[in-house]
Write an enzyme that holds these catalytic residues in place. Structure first.
Site, PDB file in Angstrom:
ATOM      1  N   LYS A 140      -3.038   7.877   3.784  1.00 24.13           N
ATOM      2  CA  LYS A 140      -2.001   6.875   3.547  1.00 24.13           C
ATOM      3  C   LYS A 140      -0.632   7.566   3.517  1.00 24.13           C
ATOM      4  CE  LYS A 140      -2.683   2.680   0.795  1.00 24.13           C
ATOM      5  NZ  LYS A 140      -2.808   2.158  -0.581  1.00 24.13           N
TER       6      LYS A 140
HETATM    7  O1  G3P Z   1      -2.866  -0.135  -3.108  1.00 25.52           O
HETATM    8  C1  G3P Z   1      -1.874  -0.766  -2.382  1.00 25.52           C
HETATM    9  C2  G3P Z   1      -1.499  -2.095  -2.981  1.00 25.52           C
HETATM   10  O2  G3P Z   1      -2.574  -2.984  -2.864  1.00 25.52           O
HETATM   11  C3  G3P Z   1      -1.050  -2.015  -4.415  1.00 25.52           C
HETATM   12  O3  G3P Z   1      -0.407  -3.201  -4.711  1.00 25.52           O
HETATM   13  O4  G3P Z   1       1.318  -4.420  -6.016  1.00 25.52           O
HETATM   14  O5  G3P Z   1      -1.038  -4.236  -6.891  1.00 25.52           O
HETATM   15  O6  G3P Z   1       0.431  -2.215  -6.892  1.00 25.52           O
HETATM   16  P1  G3P Z   1       0.085  -3.512  -6.213  1.00 25.52           P
END
Ligand code: G3P
Length: 218
Positions: free
Chosen positions: A83
């Protein structure tokens, strides 16, 4: 649509994998911190549990170091997906790793322009963060629609849209309606997708009536 689980919690990953419906895993530095475990051993363990793509994120910002980190992460297991952030150095790293045959997930995408650049860089996956866009009062799923519209114009683009930052089941449903390739979903939201009160009520009624027959199948 492929389902990835968005966590570095091995117990949660095992539980969701047991459904037989899990296609991959995404992690990020915040999820690694939350796991309380060393990143490299955790990624190796996750890769041994889930044969699909497992995203492991670089943690530097310059091309040279990101490439070095990406190569090290790729050596952990064949299903590691490196990533990288959607920055000029991140996309340069993406291009280099892709030329070496390593899967790359370009993360922290918040615009269609960024997604277009990621596809040109040969990304395996692009991760638009729909929940964080919603959090700002805008429509995260509109970005998915824009990206799908753009990518559809160019059949040679091989980048899969990986809907990320999912906050509820409607994000998953809307993503599926738009033909998004992947949704990466927190474990609790995957579990919510199974649930419906009418299913629970209907099953109870069936089993109550079956009990009244006094019969058994086995
Ligand atoms: O892992 C990437 C993404 O899905 C994280 O999103 O906003 O839940 O931190 P968030």
């Amino acid at each position: 649509m492929k389902f990835f689980v968005d966590t570095a919690d091995v117990a949660e990953i095992k539980d969701i994998a047991a459904t037989g419906l899990l296609d991959g895993v995404t992690t990020n530095p915040s999820l690694i911190l939350k796991s309380g475990r060393p990143m490299l051993e955790t990624i190796k363990e996750i890769c041994s549990i889930v044969p699909g793509p497992v995203s492991a994120e670089t943690v530097s910002t310059d091309y040279k170091t990101m490439l070095e980190e990406g190569r090290k992460l790729a050596k952990l297991a064949k299903n590691v997906t490196v990533k990288v952030p959607l920055t000029p150095d991140g996309l340069k790293t993406c291009k280099a790793l892709r030329e070496e045959g390593t899967m790359v997930n370009v993360t922290l995408c918040f615009s269609a322009g960024q997604a277009l650049l990621a596809a040109k860089a040969g990304a395996s996956f692009i991760s638009p963060f729909v929940g964080r866009i919603d959090d700002q009062g805008h429509d995260g799923m509109e970005l998915i629609h824009e990206i799908m519209t753009i990518y559809t114009q160019y059949p040679h683009f091989k980048t899969e849209v990986l809907v990320a930052s999912v906050r509820h089941t409607q994000h998953v449903i809307q993503a599926a309606k738009m033909g998004a390739h992947v949704a990466t979903v927190p474990p609790n939201i995957i579990r919510q997708l199974f649930k419906h009160v009418l299913t629970d009520n209907g099953l109870k009624a069936f089993l109550d009536d079956w009990a009244k027959t006094g019969q058994s199948i086995l």
